[in-house]
Design an enzyme around this catalytic site. Structure first.
Site, PDB file in Angstrom:
ATOM      1  N   CYS A 106     -18.894 -17.433 -45.402  1.00  0.00           N
ATOM      2  CA  CYS A 106     -18.330 -17.595 -44.049  1.00  0.00           C
ATOM      3  C   CYS A 106     -18.209 -19.070 -43.647  1.00  0.00           C
ATOM      4  N   CYS A 142     -16.833 -21.119 -40.093  1.00  0.00           N
ATOM      5  CA  CYS A 142     -15.815 -20.354 -39.361  1.00  0.00           C
ATOM      6  C   CYS A 142     -16.462 -19.374 -38.371  1.00  0.00           C
ATOM      7  N   CYS A 173     -19.424  -3.229 -27.408  1.00  0.00           N
ATOM      8  CA  CYS A 173     -18.337  -3.190 -28.391  1.00  0.00           C
ATOM      9  C   CYS A 173     -17.277  -2.148 -27.999  1.00  0.00           C
ATOM     10  N   ASP A 229     -21.840   7.379 -44.469  1.00  0.00           N
ATOM     11  CA  ASP A 229     -21.815   7.189 -43.026  1.00  0.00           C
ATOM     12  C   ASP A 229     -22.854   7.986 -42.235  1.00  0.00           C
ATOM     13  N   CYS A 233     -14.043 -14.633 -36.030  1.00  0.00           N
ATOM     14  CA  CYS A 233     -14.287 -13.213 -35.676  1.00  0.00           C
ATOM     15  C   CYS A 233     -15.085 -13.125 -34.383  1.00  0.00           C
ATOM     16  N   CYS A 243     -13.651 -11.483 -30.327  1.00  0.00           N
ATOM     17  CA  CYS A 243     -14.145 -10.244 -29.710  1.00  0.00           C
ATOM     18  C   CYS A 243     -13.780 -10.223 -28.226  1.00  0.00           C
ATOM     19  N   CYS A 285     -12.157  -8.054 -34.379  1.00  0.00           N
ATOM     20  CA  CYS A 285     -12.942  -9.072 -35.096  1.00  0.00           C
ATOM     21  C   CYS A 285     -12.583  -9.100 -36.579  1.00  0.00           C
ATOM     22  N   CYS A 302     -11.747  -0.390 -32.740  1.00  0.00           N
ATOM     23  CA  CYS A 302     -11.289  -1.765 -32.505  1.00  0.00           C
ATOM     24  C   CYS A 302     -11.318  -2.517 -33.833  1.00  0.00           C
TER      25      CYS A 302
HETATM   26  C1  B12 Z   1     -23.489   3.099 -35.749  1.00  0.00           C
HETATM   27  C2  B12 Z   1     -22.303   2.494 -36.431  1.00  0.00           C
HETATM   28  C3  B12 Z   1     -21.360   1.838 -35.629  1.00  0.00           C
HETATM   29  C4  B12 Z   1     -21.618   1.528 -34.168  1.00  0.00           C
HETATM   30  C5  B12 Z   1     -22.606   0.358 -34.060  1.00  0.00           C
HETATM   31  C6  B12 Z   1     -22.409  -0.698 -35.137  1.00  0.00           C
HETATM   32  C7  B12 Z   1     -23.531  -1.713 -35.172  1.00  0.00           C
HETATM   33  N1  B12 Z   1     -23.278  -2.807 -35.785  1.00  0.00           N
HETATM   34  O1  B12 Z   1     -24.565  -1.516 -34.617  1.00  0.00           O
HETATM   35  C8  B12 Z   1     -20.173   1.215 -33.636  1.00  0.00           C
HETATM   36  C9  B12 Z   1     -19.600   2.476 -33.034  1.00  0.00           C
HETATM   37  C10 B12 Z   1     -20.088   0.100 -32.599  1.00  0.00           C
HETATM   38  C11 B12 Z   1     -19.478   0.879 -34.934  1.00  0.00           C
HETATM   39  C12 B12 Z   1     -18.310   0.138 -34.980  1.00  0.00           C
HETATM   40  C13 B12 Z   1     -17.621  -0.112 -36.154  1.00  0.00           C
HETATM   41  N2  B12 Z   1     -17.879   0.392 -37.381  1.00  0.00           N
HETATM   42 CO1  B12 Z   1     -19.504   1.364 -37.814  1.00  0.00          CO
HETATM   43  N3  B12 Z   1     -21.069   2.228 -38.428  1.00  0.00           N
HETATM   44  C14 B12 Z   1     -22.136   2.610 -37.822  1.00  0.00           C
HETATM   45  C15 B12 Z   1     -23.116   3.236 -38.841  1.00  0.00           C
HETATM   46  C16 B12 Z   1     -23.026   4.760 -38.729  1.00  0.00           C
HETATM   47  C17 B12 Z   1     -24.555   2.776 -38.679  1.00  0.00           C
HETATM   48  C18 B12 Z   1     -24.691   1.243 -38.563  1.00  0.00           C
HETATM   49  C19 B12 Z   1     -26.088   0.834 -38.178  1.00  0.00           C
HETATM   50  O2  B12 Z   1     -27.053   1.319 -38.746  1.00  0.00           O
HETATM   51  N4  B12 Z   1     -26.209  -0.062 -37.202  1.00  0.00           N
HETATM   52  C20 B12 Z   1     -27.466  -0.576 -36.782  1.00  0.00           C
HETATM   53  C21 B12 Z   1     -27.554  -2.073 -37.024  1.00  0.00           C
HETATM   54  C22 B12 Z   1     -29.042  -2.479 -37.067  1.00  0.00           C
HETATM   55  O3  B12 Z   1     -26.942  -2.367 -38.199  1.00  0.00           O
HETATM   56  P1  B12 Z   1     -25.865  -3.572 -38.439  1.00  0.00           P
HETATM   57  O4  B12 Z   1     -25.027  -4.038 -37.347  1.00  0.00           O
HETATM   58  O5  B12 Z   1     -25.223  -3.180 -39.706  1.00  0.00           O
HETATM   59  O6  B12 Z   1     -26.917  -4.717 -38.438  1.00  0.00           O
HETATM   60  C23 B12 Z   1     -27.232  -5.465 -39.537  1.00  0.00           C
HETATM   61  C24 B12 Z   1     -27.103  -6.931 -39.280  1.00  0.00           C
HETATM   62  O7  B12 Z   1     -27.460  -7.188 -37.950  1.00  0.00           O
HETATM   63  C25 B12 Z   1     -28.073  -7.428 -40.285  1.00  0.00           C
HETATM   64  N5  B12 Z   1     -28.582  -8.731 -39.936  1.00  0.00           N
HETATM   65  C26 B12 Z   1     -29.250  -9.133 -38.862  1.00  0.00           C
HETATM   66  N6  B12 Z   1     -29.538 -10.425 -38.946  1.00  0.00           N
HETATM   67  C27 B12 Z   1     -29.030 -10.860 -40.100  1.00  0.00           C
HETATM   68  C28 B12 Z   1     -29.038 -12.106 -40.667  1.00  0.00           C
HETATM   69  C29 B12 Z   1     -28.393 -12.265 -41.894  1.00  0.00           C
HETATM   70  C30 B12 Z   1     -28.417 -13.607 -42.508  1.00  0.00           C
HETATM   71  C31 B12 Z   1     -27.766 -11.152 -42.546  1.00  0.00           C
HETATM   72  C32 B12 Z   1     -27.079 -11.312 -43.862  1.00  0.00           C
HETATM   73  C33 B12 Z   1     -27.771  -9.890 -41.944  1.00  0.00           C
HETATM   74  C34 B12 Z   1     -28.408  -9.784 -40.732  1.00  0.00           C
HETATM   75  O8  B12 Z   1     -29.123  -6.505 -40.385  1.00  0.00           O
HETATM   76  C35 B12 Z   1     -28.707  -5.268 -39.817  1.00  0.00           C
HETATM   77  C36 B12 Z   1     -28.946  -4.104 -40.748  1.00  0.00           C
HETATM   78  O9  B12 Z   1     -28.057  -4.094 -41.868  1.00  0.00           O
HETATM   79  C37 B12 Z   1     -22.536   2.689 -40.199  1.00  0.00           C
HETATM   80  C38 B12 Z   1     -22.743   3.624 -41.409  1.00  0.00           C
HETATM   81  C39 B12 Z   1     -24.167   3.532 -41.925  1.00  0.00           C
HETATM   82  N7  B12 Z   1     -24.843   4.652 -42.017  1.00  0.00           N
HETATM   83  O10 B12 Z   1     -24.641   2.457 -42.241  1.00  0.00           O
HETATM   84  C40 B12 Z   1     -21.041   2.476 -39.858  1.00  0.00           C
HETATM   85  C41 B12 Z   1     -20.318   1.298 -40.504  1.00  0.00           C
HETATM   86  C42 B12 Z   1     -21.199   0.089 -40.408  1.00  0.00           C
HETATM   87  N8  B12 Z   1     -19.162   1.117 -39.636  1.00  0.00           N
HETATM   88  C43 B12 Z   1     -18.067   0.775 -40.241  1.00  0.00           C
HETATM   89  C44 B12 Z   1     -16.840   0.466 -39.603  1.00  0.00           C
HETATM   90  C45 B12 Z   1     -15.596   0.439 -40.463  1.00  0.00           C
HETATM   91  C46 B12 Z   1     -16.805   0.193 -38.215  1.00  0.00           C
HETATM   92  C47 B12 Z   1     -15.630  -0.381 -37.388  1.00  0.00           C
HETATM   93  C48 B12 Z   1     -14.767  -1.417 -38.112  1.00  0.00           C
HETATM   94  C49 B12 Z   1     -14.766   0.800 -36.894  1.00  0.00           C
HETATM   95  C50 B12 Z   1     -13.628   0.386 -35.951  1.00  0.00           C
HETATM   96  N9  B12 Z   1     -12.526  -0.123 -36.446  1.00  0.00           N
HETATM   97  O11 B12 Z   1     -13.732   0.591 -34.754  1.00  0.00           O
HETATM   98  C51 B12 Z   1     -16.404  -0.998 -36.178  1.00  0.00           C
HETATM   99  C52 B12 Z   1     -16.812  -2.442 -36.487  1.00  0.00           C
HETATM  100  C53 B12 Z   1     -17.709  -3.079 -35.466  1.00  0.00           C
HETATM  101  C54 B12 Z   1     -18.505  -4.224 -36.084  1.00  0.00           C
HETATM  102  N10 B12 Z   1     -18.087  -5.468 -35.855  1.00  0.00           N
HETATM  103  O12 B12 Z   1     -19.469  -3.970 -36.803  1.00  0.00           O
HETATM  104  C55 B12 Z   1     -18.285   0.677 -41.760  1.00  0.00           C
HETATM  105  C56 B12 Z   1     -18.382  -0.795 -42.153  1.00  0.00           C
HETATM  106  C57 B12 Z   1     -17.760  -1.138 -43.504  1.00  0.00           C
HETATM  107  C58 B12 Z   1     -17.853  -2.638 -43.769  1.00  0.00           C
HETATM  108  N11 B12 Z   1     -16.924  -3.132 -44.590  1.00  0.00           N
HETATM  109  O13 B12 Z   1     -18.708  -3.334 -43.280  1.00  0.00           O
HETATM  110  C59 B12 Z   1     -19.647   1.507 -41.920  1.00  0.00           C
HETATM  111  C60 B12 Z   1     -20.560   1.030 -43.041  1.00  0.00           C
HETATM  112  C61 B12 Z   1     -19.222   2.973 -42.143  1.00  0.00           C
HETATM  113  C62 B12 Z   1     -18.817   3.275 -43.595  1.00  0.00           C
HETATM  114  N12 B12 Z   1     -19.499   4.208 -44.227  1.00  0.00           N
HETATM  115  O14 B12 Z   1     -17.919   2.668 -44.134  1.00  0.00           O
HETATM  116  N13 B12 Z   1     -20.149   1.368 -36.015  1.00  0.00           N
HETATM  117  S1  SF4 Z   2     -14.935  -4.154 -33.064  1.00  0.00           S
HETATM  118 FE1  SF4 Z   2     -13.851  -5.213 -31.346  1.00  0.00          FE
HETATM  119  S2  SF4 Z   2     -15.262  -5.124 -29.574  1.00  0.00           S
HETATM  120 FE2  SF4 Z   2     -16.460  -4.524 -31.435  1.00  0.00          FE
HETATM  121  S3  SF4 Z   2     -17.410  -6.441 -32.099  1.00  0.00           S
HETATM  122 FE3  SF4 Z   2     -15.453  -6.334 -33.209  1.00  0.00          FE
HETATM  123  S4  SF4 Z   2     -13.956  -7.409 -31.845  1.00  0.00           S
HETATM  124 FE4  SF4 Z   2     -15.807  -7.016 -30.591  1.00  0.00          FE
END
Ligand code: B12
Ligand code: SF4
Length: 326
Positions: free
Chosen positions: A166, A169, A192, A112, A172, A176, A222, A219
């Site tokens: 997916c 569907c 979010c 993380d 998710c 939101c 989703c 949250c």
């Molecule tokens: C910052 C962060 C957050 C932030 C921002 C998340 C975000 N998506 O930007 C916030 C606080 C909102 C957050 C929320 C949550 N998080 Co968080 N978070 C992180 C963290 C520390 C960094 C993520 C990151 O780099 N984000 C930046 C963006 C660029 O990354 P991304 O959304 O993953 O984006 C990817 C996609 O967009 C993808 N993409 C874009 N276009 C396309 C197209 C295709 C075809 C594909 C396949 C992919 C793709 O490329 C991007 C890079 O991978 C990671 C741990 C880590 N170091 O990785 C945990 C992590 C992602 N979080 C986690 C969790 C559990 C959550 C929550 C469920 C917590 C909760 N219950 O509230 C929520 C879920 C929200 C959601 N729907 O994602 C877990 C996810 C586990 C899993 N099974 O996926 C992680 C991996 C932590 C862990 N070590 O377990 N999180």
């Molecule tokens: S964690 Fe909640 S607010 Fe964030 S993307 Fe998922 S449904 Fe939306």
């Protein structure tokens, strides 16, 4: 659940760059730092050849029921002891084993907190596919699992990526409450609920407050909506939950708050400094529309902290007018 990925550039480097350029990380300035290592794990550990990625389930079917009126909802992961140290420790045990099995090898654990796109490598390691809500979904575990990894100097044949299942569907995305997905697989963190309730320091923007609903920390909306989570994989490798996933709002923000805060010690939810949790509870009180929260809200509405005072006034405005209370 575990798999091996090559220590190679992240397949999502361009998606990451676009995300940062669009400012979707909001106040999380750390996400824009160390960009090079988020694009390629070898900028973080140059000698890495392979990456072991592990998923640890934490499902809790009992969290599915909406909490009773007057309670605030806590995300599933946050009701358990803080996973960061526990999982890094697990990976360090694998590191120690590897050191003995392959003398001269070197490995570094992460969970993380390191500047890496963990989901990219977990996807490449075959742990699952990235759902439309950006969560990594495994065919057997659904998405309620946490990630931890081990970057290693030994070269191990990589696993193959899991196919995307997916289909058409979009449940998710539709679930939101704050419309945080500008498109499939892209989450605008600045919309979010998880970001608002866990990461932001000041006021939660007014336009999103209704959507936050009764959520006081994180949250799961989703994830709850996704068909792959219909059966929740219970936690096998993580300690059990220490608190229920719903907590009385008057204990979070009212005069009884010292007691509940003691119960939260050692949980991720304790990371939300007192003010943030209070702000979230005041917001949820407004959304509850319960007149019995009036006294607590009034006590904050003229307080010195302008963020809490303004939040309390907003919430007071959502209670039934005085005289029409039960
Ligand atoms: C910052 C962060 C957050 C932030 C921002 C998340 C975000 N998506 O930007 C916030 C606080 C909102 C957050 C929320 C949550 N998080 Co968080 N978070 C992180 C963290 C520390 C960094 C993520 C990151 O780099 N984000 C930046 C963006 C660029 O990354 P991304 O959304 O993953 O984006 C990817 C996609 O967009 C993808 N993409 C874009 N276009 C396309 C197209 C295709 C075809 C594909 C396949 C992919 C793709 O490329 C991007 C890079 O991978 C990671 C741990 C880590 N170091 O990785 C945990 C992590 C992602 N979080 C986690 C969790 C559990 C959550 C929550 C469920 C917590 C909760 N219950 O509230 C929520 C879920 C929200 C959601 N729907 O994602 C877990 C996810 C586990 C899993 N099974 O996926 C992680 C991996 C932590 C862990 N070590 O377990 N999180
Ligand atoms: S964690 Fe909640 S607010 Fe964030 S993307 Fe998922 S449904 Fe939306």
């Amino acid at each position: 659940m575990a798999g091996i990925a090559a220590a190679a550039p992240s397949p999502d480097a361009a998606a990451y760059d676009a995300y940062i350029a669009a400012g979707m990380h909001g106040e999380m300035a750390y996400l824009a730092r160390n960009a090079q290592s988020r694009r390629d794990i070898r900028a973080w550990m140059p000698a890495a050849r392979s990456v072991l990625m592990c998923g640890f389930s934490y499902g809790d079917p009992s969290a599915r029921t909406a909490p009773a009126s007057g309670f605030g909802r806590v995300a599933r992961y946050a009701a358990r002891p803080d996973y960061h140290e526990i999982l890094r420790d697990r990976m360090n045990r694998v590191r120690d084993w590897l050191k003995a099995a392959a003398p001269g090898s070197h490995a570094v654990a992460f969970c993380d907190m390191s500047p890496l796109l963990e989901r990219s490598y977990a996807r490449a390691a075959g742990l699952g596919w990235q759902g439309k809500n950006t969560m990594l979904i495994g065919p057997r575990l659904g998405s309620y699992f946490l990630l931890a990894g081990l970057a290693m100097t030994v070269e191990i044949p990589e696993d193959s990526a899991a196919p995307d299942r997916c289909g058409s569907c979009t449940r998710c995305l539709d679930a939101c409450p704050t419309g945080a997905f500008p498109r499939e697989r892209v989450l605008d963190a600045t919309k979010c609920v998880s970001y608002f309730t866990v990461e932001t320091k000041g006021a939660i923007p007014e336009e999103f407050r209704e959507g936050v609903g009764d959520r006081v920390y994180g949250c799961d909306a989703c994830q709850e909506a996704g068909p792959w989570n219909r059966v929740e994989a219970p936690a096998r490798a993580l300690p059990p939950a220490k608190i229920p996933t719903s907590l009385p709002l008057d204990e979070l923000a009212g005069p009884k708050s010292a007691g509940v805060r003691a119960r939260l010690k050692g949980l991720p939810v304790a990371r939300a400094v007192r003010k943030r949790l209070t702000r979230n509870a005041l917001l949820a009180m407004g959304n509850s529309r319960r007149a019995d929260f009036r006294a607590i809200l009034e006590s904050f509405s003229s307080g010195e902290d302008e963020t809490l005072a303004e939040q309390a006034r907003w919430s007071l405005g959502r209670l039934p007018p005085t005289g029409r209370e039960r």
